[in-house]
Design a protein around this motif. Structure first.
Motif: not given
Lengths: 144, 319
Positions: B265-281
């Protein structure tokens, strides 16, 4: 194939001011025979092998002998090793380090390992930061 | 580059059993034969590193390893494509953590975690030197999992401070006692380990209201996001602007292995934020990764397509 595809992604390395005894501990623990030496930026500056340490601990006249049978026992070696144990790695390392870049060809790495009789070859990025190492077994494993 | 730090890694041994026999007298009565088993590298930061590598993101794993089991951890990471930079300790073997999952009760696993080995001062100094080097290339630092025995509780605080000074973002996933010491460094993301008693010095976190109240206090101190797994299939996320409740439409009976799901879960959140996604995504993706990991035999799900498909089952609402 690029070097980045076959290298072992490991950054185990030491700084030039660590003592020889610490180097031996890390080499033994990590089951390595050679150690890259890096600066505070992580850039590769030198290289040291177990062979270099053994050579440094041998009596000065050893190279003149044709056979180790002239040496009575290991005491002299152990004594000399004890004497250099606290010396910094810097005194025995090679600054003319052989390495490849991450985008180099695997053939280039294989050529260097064979021609220079290396057990492992450090891999650096364009800024000369250590990013991995190519070992003999990496070549064999990826070619099979 | 993302750098993960797992100060107290483990070799995770998992057994799946039909029925766990406990407290019987004869061997026939007390011998439980597993129907399946697995050995893998473990520890929160290591699980996150493996998840990120499976998402195709290069990352560097750091920490302390020792002995034969230390080699098991390092080898497993390299096989996943994670770059390793561990300090070898001379004081013993990397710990082994045991999980027993009984058929039909996989959502309540039996966990026995080893204590790990103490780290000598010289080994800690060696680590700090390497860590400072890694900060030269780090965009994100993930500090995750328990500390080795006798380690200073402010260890993560010191690492977080150095990372922030170097311009890297910081995520911390740890027990509340360890996390409390880190908060003055204002890490970007914090995730308390729900397996430990969820309680800060100044507040217990038993109800949703208490979690929200504690979260508000924490983000006022500079933390950008606090993620708390409130229920098995749902999380509460507190940011300076919003409070979110995320949940998934799944049955807990579908779970096969909960170990590592939180890290996915945390890895998924970090991966998305690192890739430039918004918080909801990022939150949807993170929970979907966590749910799929819980549903799979492996600790972390690495199938991007499956995760994206699972996101349809994740609901997100502001509260």
């Amino acid at each position: 194939m690029k070097v980045s595809e076959i290298m072992t992604r490991d950054l185990t390395s030491v700084e030039k001011d660590i003592p020889i005894k610490e180097l031996i501990f890390i080499l033994d623990s990590a089951k390595m025979s050679d150690m890259p030496i890096v600066d505070e930026e992580g850039k590769l500056i030198a290289f040291i092998s177990t062979k270099d340490v053994i050579k440094a601990a041998l009596p000065g006249y050893f190279e003149m002998l044709h056979s180790a049978s002239f040496i009575p026992d290991m005491n002299q070696f152990a004594k000399k090793l004890g004497q250099i144990a606290d010396e910094p790695v810097e005194r025995h390392m090679h600054s003319d380090v052989i390495c490849v870049e991450v985008d180099d060809d695997d053939l280039q790495a294989a050529d260097l390992i064979i021609r220079k009789n290396l057990k492992s070859l450090p891999v650096v990025d364009v800024e000369r930061r250590l990013v991995g190492v190519v070992r003999r077994i990496d070549l064999l494993h990826h070619l099979l | 580059m993302i750098v993960t730090v797992t100060p107290n890694p483990s070799v995770d041994v998992t057994y799946w059993v039909d029925h766990l026999k406990i407290g019987k007298e004869t061997q026939e009565e007390y011998l439980t034969r597993a129907t399946d088993s697995d050995i893998s590298a473990g520890g929160k930061g290591i699980n996150i590193s493996i998840f990120l590598a499976r998402m195709g993101l290069e990352n560097i794993a750091m920490g302390f390893v020792g002995g034969y089991t230390g080699h098991v951890v390092v080898r497993a990471l390299r096989d996943e494509g994670v770059t390793t930079n561990f300090v070898w300790t001379g004081s013993g073997e990397t710990r082994t953590n045991l999980t027993v999952l009984e058929h039909g009760h996989e959502h309540v696993p039996i966990l026995i975690d080893g204590p790990g080995v103490a780290v000598a001062e010289s080994e800690m100094n060696r680590f700090m030197r390497r860590y400072r080097r890694m900060l030269k290339v780090a965009d994100w630092v993930v500090l995750a999992g328990s500390l080795p025995p006798q380690a200073n509780l402010a260890f993560y605080y010191e690492l977080a401070e150095l990372a922030k000074q170097a311009g890297a973002k910081v995520a911390i996933s740890a027990g509340a006692s360890c996390l409390t010491h880190c908060l003055p460094a204002a890490p970007n993301i914090v995730k308390p380990d729900i397996r430990e008693h969820l309680s800060f010095e100044w507040m217990k976190l038993r109800t949703k209201e208490e979690i929200i109240s504690a979260g508000k206090r924490i983000v006022r101190g500079g933390v950008e996001m606090m993620i708390v797994s409130h229920e098995v299939i749902g999380d509460i996320v507190i940011t300076p602007d919003s409070i979110w409740e995320i949940s998934a439409r799944v049955q807990t009976t579908q779970f096969r292995n909960l170990v590592g799901a939180d890290d996915a879960l945390l890895g998924g959140v970090i991966y998305q934020i690192y890739s430039g996604a918004g918080i909801e995504q990022a939150l949807r993706f993170g929970l979907a990764a966590g749910i799929l990991s819980a549903e799979s035999r492996e600790k972390v799900c690495g199938d991007m397509g499956q995760i994206e498909h699972e996101m349809a089952n994740v609901s997100l609402k502001r509260i």
